[in-house]
Design a protein around this motif. Sequence first.
Motif, PDB file in Angstrom:
ATOM      1  N   TYR A 109       0.814  -1.213   0.000  1.00 56.96           N
ATOM      2  CA  TYR A 109       0.000   0.000   0.000  1.00 56.96           C
ATOM      3  C   TYR A 109       0.850   1.268   0.000  1.00 56.96           C
ATOM      4  N   ASP A 110       2.043   1.229   0.600  1.00 58.49           N
ATOM      5  CA  ASP A 110       2.884   2.423   0.629  1.00 58.49           C
ATOM      6  C   ASP A 110       3.456   2.760  -0.747  1.00 58.49           C
ATOM      7  N   GLU A 111       3.356   1.846  -1.691  1.00 56.39           N
ATOM      8  CA  GLU A 111       3.818   2.085  -3.063  1.00 56.39           C
ATOM      9  C   GLU A 111       2.729   2.761  -3.912  1.00 56.39           C
ATOM     10  N   LEU A 112       1.495   2.681  -3.461  1.00 59.49           N
ATOM     11  CA  LEU A 112       0.362   3.204  -4.218  1.00 59.49           C
ATOM     12  C   LEU A 112       0.192   4.710  -4.021  1.00 59.49           C
ATOM     13  N   VAL A 113      -0.208   5.374  -5.083  1.00 56.46           N
ATOM     14  CA  VAL A 113      -0.507   6.799  -5.020  1.00 56.46           C
ATOM     15  C   VAL A 113      -1.975   6.971  -5.419  1.00 56.46           C
ATOM     16  N   ALA A 114      -2.748   7.549  -4.511  1.00 57.67           N
ATOM     17  CA  ALA A 114      -4.169   7.773  -4.786  1.00 57.67           C
ATOM     18  C   ALA A 114      -4.338   8.643  -6.027  1.00 57.67           C
ATOM     19  N   ASP A 115      -5.321   8.319  -6.819  1.00 57.00           N
ATOM     20  CA  ASP A 115      -5.667   9.006  -8.056  1.00 57.00           C
ATOM     21  C   ASP A 115      -4.608   8.861  -9.150  1.00 57.00           C
ATOM     22  N   ARG A 116      -3.587   8.077  -8.878  1.00 71.26           N
ATOM     23  CA  ARG A 116      -2.645   7.691  -9.932  1.00 71.26           C
ATOM     24  C   ARG A 116      -2.776   6.196 -10.202  1.00 71.26           C
ATOM     25  N   HIS A 117      -2.728   5.375  -9.139  1.00 73.74           N
ATOM     26  CA  HIS A 117      -2.821   3.926  -9.278  1.00 73.74           C
ATOM     27  C   HIS A 117      -4.224   3.404  -9.011  1.00 73.74           C
ATOM     28  N   TYR A 118      -5.033   4.179  -8.353  1.00 78.08           N
ATOM     29  CA  TYR A 118      -6.405   3.804  -8.031  1.00 78.08           C
ATOM     30  C   TYR A 118      -7.177   5.077  -7.684  1.00 78.08           C
ATOM     31  N   ALA A 119      -8.484   4.975  -7.711  1.00 78.14           N
ATOM     32  CA  ALA A 119      -9.334   6.104  -7.318  1.00 78.14           C
ATOM     33  C   ALA A 119      -9.760   5.881  -5.872  1.00 78.14           C
ATOM     34  N   VAL A 120      -9.496   6.855  -5.037  1.00 79.61           N
ATOM     35  CA  VAL A 120      -9.816   6.720  -3.620  1.00 79.61           C
ATOM     36  C   VAL A 120     -11.237   7.239  -3.362  1.00 79.61           C
ATOM     37  N   VAL A 121     -11.991   6.434  -2.619  1.00 78.98           N
ATOM     38  CA  VAL A 121     -13.369   6.765  -2.264  1.00 78.98           C
ATOM     39  C   VAL A 121     -13.467   6.786  -0.741  1.00 78.98           C
ATOM     40  N   ALA A 122     -14.141   7.784  -0.205  1.00 83.54           N
ATOM     41  CA  ALA A 122     -14.279   7.914   1.248  1.00 83.54           C
ATOM     42  C   ALA A 122     -14.997   6.703   1.830  1.00 83.54           C
ATOM     43  N   SER A 123     -14.670   6.377   3.071  1.00 90.53           N
ATOM     44  CA  SER A 123     -15.246   5.194   3.722  1.00 90.53           C
ATOM     45  C   SER A 123     -16.763   5.288   3.868  1.00 90.53           C
ATOM     46  N   ASP A 124     -17.297   6.506   3.906  1.00 90.39           N
ATOM     47  CA  ASP A 124     -18.760   6.651   4.009  1.00 90.39           C
ATOM     48  C   ASP A 124     -19.441   6.649   2.641  1.00 90.39           C
ATOM     49  N   LEU A 125     -18.647   6.487   1.582  1.00 85.55           N
ATOM     50  CA  LEU A 125     -19.113   6.438   0.184  1.00 85.55           C
ATOM     51  C   LEU A 125     -19.756   7.742  -0.284  1.00 85.55           C
ATOM     52  N   GLY A 126     -19.581   8.815   0.478  1.00 84.37           N
ATOM     53  CA  GLY A 126     -20.193  10.092   0.136  1.00 84.37           C
ATOM     54  C   GLY A 126     -19.758  10.638  -1.212  1.00 84.37           C
ATOM     55  N   ASP A 127     -18.574  10.288  -1.661  1.00 85.32           N
ATOM     56  CA  ASP A 127     -18.066  10.784  -2.940  1.00 85.32           C
ATOM     57  C   ASP A 127     -18.065   9.722  -4.041  1.00 85.32           C
ATOM     58  N   PHE A 128     -18.646   8.571  -3.759  1.00 84.74           N
ATOM     59  CA  PHE A 128     -18.614   7.465  -4.716  1.00 84.74           C
ATOM     60  C   PHE A 128     -19.243   7.839  -6.056  1.00 84.74           C
ATOM     61  N   THR A 129     -20.422   8.429  -6.029  1.00 84.89           N
ATOM     62  CA  THR A 129     -21.119   8.768  -7.275  1.00 84.89           C
ATOM     63  C   THR A 129     -20.329   9.779  -8.084  1.00 84.89           C
ATOM     64  N   ALA A 130     -19.810  10.802  -7.436  1.00 82.46           N
ATOM     65  CA  ALA A 130     -19.044  11.825  -8.156  1.00 82.46           C
ATOM     66  C   ALA A 130     -17.795  11.221  -8.793  1.00 82.46           C
ATOM     67  N   ILE A 131     -17.084  10.388  -8.062  1.00 81.83           N
ATOM     68  CA  ILE A 131     -15.850   9.790  -8.583  1.00 81.83           C
ATOM     69  C   ILE A 131     -16.153   8.834  -9.726  1.00 81.83           C
ATOM     70  N   SER A 132     -17.144   7.978  -9.541  1.00 81.60           N
ATOM     71  CA  SER A 132     -17.474   7.036 -10.618  1.00 81.60           C
ATOM     72  C   SER A 132     -18.011   7.768 -11.844  1.00 81.60           C
ATOM     73  N   ASP A 133     -18.793   8.813 -11.647  1.00 81.98           N
ATOM     74  CA  ASP A 133     -19.283   9.612 -12.779  1.00 81.98           C
ATOM     75  C   ASP A 133     -18.125  10.282 -13.525  1.00 81.98           C
ATOM     76  N   ASN A 134     -17.177  10.837 -12.773  1.00 83.69           N
ATOM     77  CA  ASN A 134     -16.022  11.490 -13.409  1.00 83.69           C
ATOM     78  C   ASN A 134     -15.213  10.503 -14.237  1.00 83.69           C
ATOM     79  N   LEU A 135     -14.982   9.310 -13.703  1.00 80.49           N
ATOM     80  CA  LEU A 135     -14.213   8.315 -14.452  1.00 80.49           C
ATOM     81  C   LEU A 135     -14.985   7.789 -15.659  1.00 80.49           C
ATOM     82  N   THR A 136     -16.298   7.735 -15.549  1.00 84.26           N
ATOM     83  CA  THR A 136     -17.122   7.304 -16.680  1.00 84.26           C
ATOM     84  C   THR A 136     -17.046   8.336 -17.805  1.00 84.26           C
ATOM     85  N   LYS A 137     -17.067   9.603 -17.446  1.00 87.23           N
ATOM     86  CA  LYS A 137     -17.028  10.683 -18.445  1.00 87.23           C
ATOM     87  C   LYS A 137     -15.629  10.878 -19.016  1.00 87.23           C
ATOM     88  N   ASP A 138     -14.600  10.732 -18.176  1.00 96.36           N
ATOM     89  CA  ASP A 138     -13.226  10.962 -18.608  1.00 96.36           C
ATOM     90  C   ASP A 138     -12.517   9.619 -18.773  1.00 96.36           C
TER      91      ASP A 138
END
Length: 128
Positions: free
Chosen positions: A56-85
């Motif tokens: 995990y210390d080798e991983l960089v958020a938003d470079r190697h994976y998309a980070v989503v908050a534990s409460d999933l509050g940003d899940f829709t926005a992040i998945s929508d952004n990746l779907t569009k881009d």
Amino acid sequence: MDGIGKPEDQMEITRYAFNIDVDGVSSSWTGFFLKLLVGAPVLKITSDMGYRQWYYDELVADRHYAVVASDLGDFTAISDNLTKDRDAARAIGEAGRALALSFDLKSQIEKTERTIEHAISSPLSMKL
């Protein structure tokens, strides 16, 4: 009803444009690593328990994976952004796969040895 479903073929993850990884009562063990190897972007739900794996210390958020908050509050926005881009999604998937493929047994054993040596020499280990 008991929270555990029947086993699923691990190759099933290759069918999806995105994969989701969630740590539960432990880290997801090989699940996240296999998802990185697929080359599709992984939406990693932040572990509110702090579960981690050796790489995990080798991983960089938003470079190697998309980070989503534990409460999933940003899940829709992040998945929508990746779907569009799709270019950004592809770049994340490719970077995650490249990182996962860069790990070999020799380098990971050497890293483990250094980690153990550091832990043993740490002043905190002397308090045991």
